[in-house]
Design an enzyme around this catalytic site. Structure first.
Site, PDB file in Angstrom:
ATOM      1  N   GLU A 105      -1.087 -89.531  -6.508  1.00  0.00           N
ATOM      2  CA  GLU A 105      -0.627 -89.011  -5.393  1.00  0.00           C
ATOM      3  C   GLU A 105      -1.701 -88.936  -4.347  1.00  0.00           C
ATOM      4  OE1 GLU A 105       2.109 -85.523  -5.803  1.00  0.00           O
ATOM      5  OE2 GLU A 105       3.466 -86.676  -7.095  1.00  0.00           O
ATOM      6  N   CYS A 106      -2.648 -89.595  -4.436  1.00  0.00           N
ATOM      7  CA  CYS A 106      -4.080 -89.542  -3.805  1.00  0.00           C
ATOM      8  C   CYS A 106      -3.999 -90.797  -2.880  1.00  0.00           C
ATOM      9  CB  CYS A 106      -5.192 -89.581  -4.678  1.00  0.00           C
ATOM     10  SG  CYS A 106      -6.698 -89.526  -3.876  1.00  0.00           S
ATOM     11  N   GLY A 107      -4.734 -90.485  -1.571  1.00  0.00           N
ATOM     12  CA  GLY A 107      -5.084 -91.299  -0.468  1.00  0.00           C
ATOM     13  C   GLY A 107      -5.789 -92.571  -1.342  1.00  0.00           C
ATOM     14  N   PHE A 108      -6.497 -92.330  -2.438  1.00  0.00           N
ATOM     15  CA  PHE A 108      -7.122 -93.559  -3.066  1.00  0.00           C
ATOM     16  C   PHE A 108      -6.388 -94.174  -4.213  1.00  0.00           C
ATOM     17  CE2 PHE A 108     -10.852 -90.501  -1.556  1.00  0.00           C
ATOM     18  CZ  PHE A 108     -11.499 -91.713  -0.711  1.00  0.00           C
ATOM     19  N   THR A 109      -5.146 -93.801  -4.652  1.00  0.00           N
ATOM     20  CA  THR A 109      -4.346 -94.064  -5.553  1.00  0.00           C
ATOM     21  C   THR A 109      -4.189 -95.617  -5.497  1.00  0.00           C
ATOM     22  OG1 THR A 109      -3.311 -92.069  -5.491  1.00  0.00           O
ATOM     23  CG2 THR A 109      -2.145 -94.107  -6.609  1.00  0.00           C
TER      24      THR A 109
END
Length: 160
Positions: A36-40
């Site tokens: 659930e990360c912006g970098f996912t």
């Protein structure tokens, strides 16, 4: 004191222990991941590297971590299903670990001391920090989360 990443064992998502010595002779890209990360979306780039270079000896190793903004809340089954469904991840995924603090996995203690971050810091700053390991198990370089997987192709090819 460990000399190489081969001195460590970690549990796969299914709970089975795996020695990193099983990857002897391979180039490794070790990444702390989160769902659930912006970098996912980097999962897609990591999988592309795995597909592109697997036959030449690259293995991407994913280590889910919930230490940054609680962005990996799921259990092992949820993490595995998410990675497979959304990104077709075929590379080895391990159990959720800590990468910083007193509970940091021994592998990550080794990675951080072998390749320090900006200004000589050891702490992992965020999800999707990447460590490149040569065929002898030595940490070659560390990359920030903002470094996209596709930006590593030159260094990967040089090690292969």
């Amino acid at each position: 004191m460990a000399d190489t990443v081969y001195d460590f064992t970690a549990n796969r998502l299914d709970g089975k222990a795996e020695s990193l010595a099983d990857y002897r002779g391979k180039v490794l890209l070790i990444v702390n991941t989160a769902s659930e990360c912006g970098f996912t979306p980097q999962y897609a780039g990591l999988e592309k590297l795995q597909q592109q270079y697997a036959d030449r000896g690259l293995v991407v190793l994913g280590f889910p971590c919930n230490q940054f903004g609680s962005q990996e809340p799921g259990d092992a089954a949820q993490i595995g299903a998410f990675c497979e469904k959304n990104f077709g991840v075929s590379f080895p995924m391990f159990e959720k670990i800590d990468v910083n603090g007193d509970g940091a996995h021994p592998l990550y203690r080794h990675l951080k001391s072998s390749a320090k971050g900006l200004l000589g810091t050891e702490a992992i700053k965020w999800n999707f920090t990447k460590f490149l390991v040569d065929k002898r198990g030595h940490v070659v370089d560390r990359f920030a989360p903002t470094t996209k997987p596709e930006e590593l192709t030159g260094q990967i090819e040089a090690l292969l």
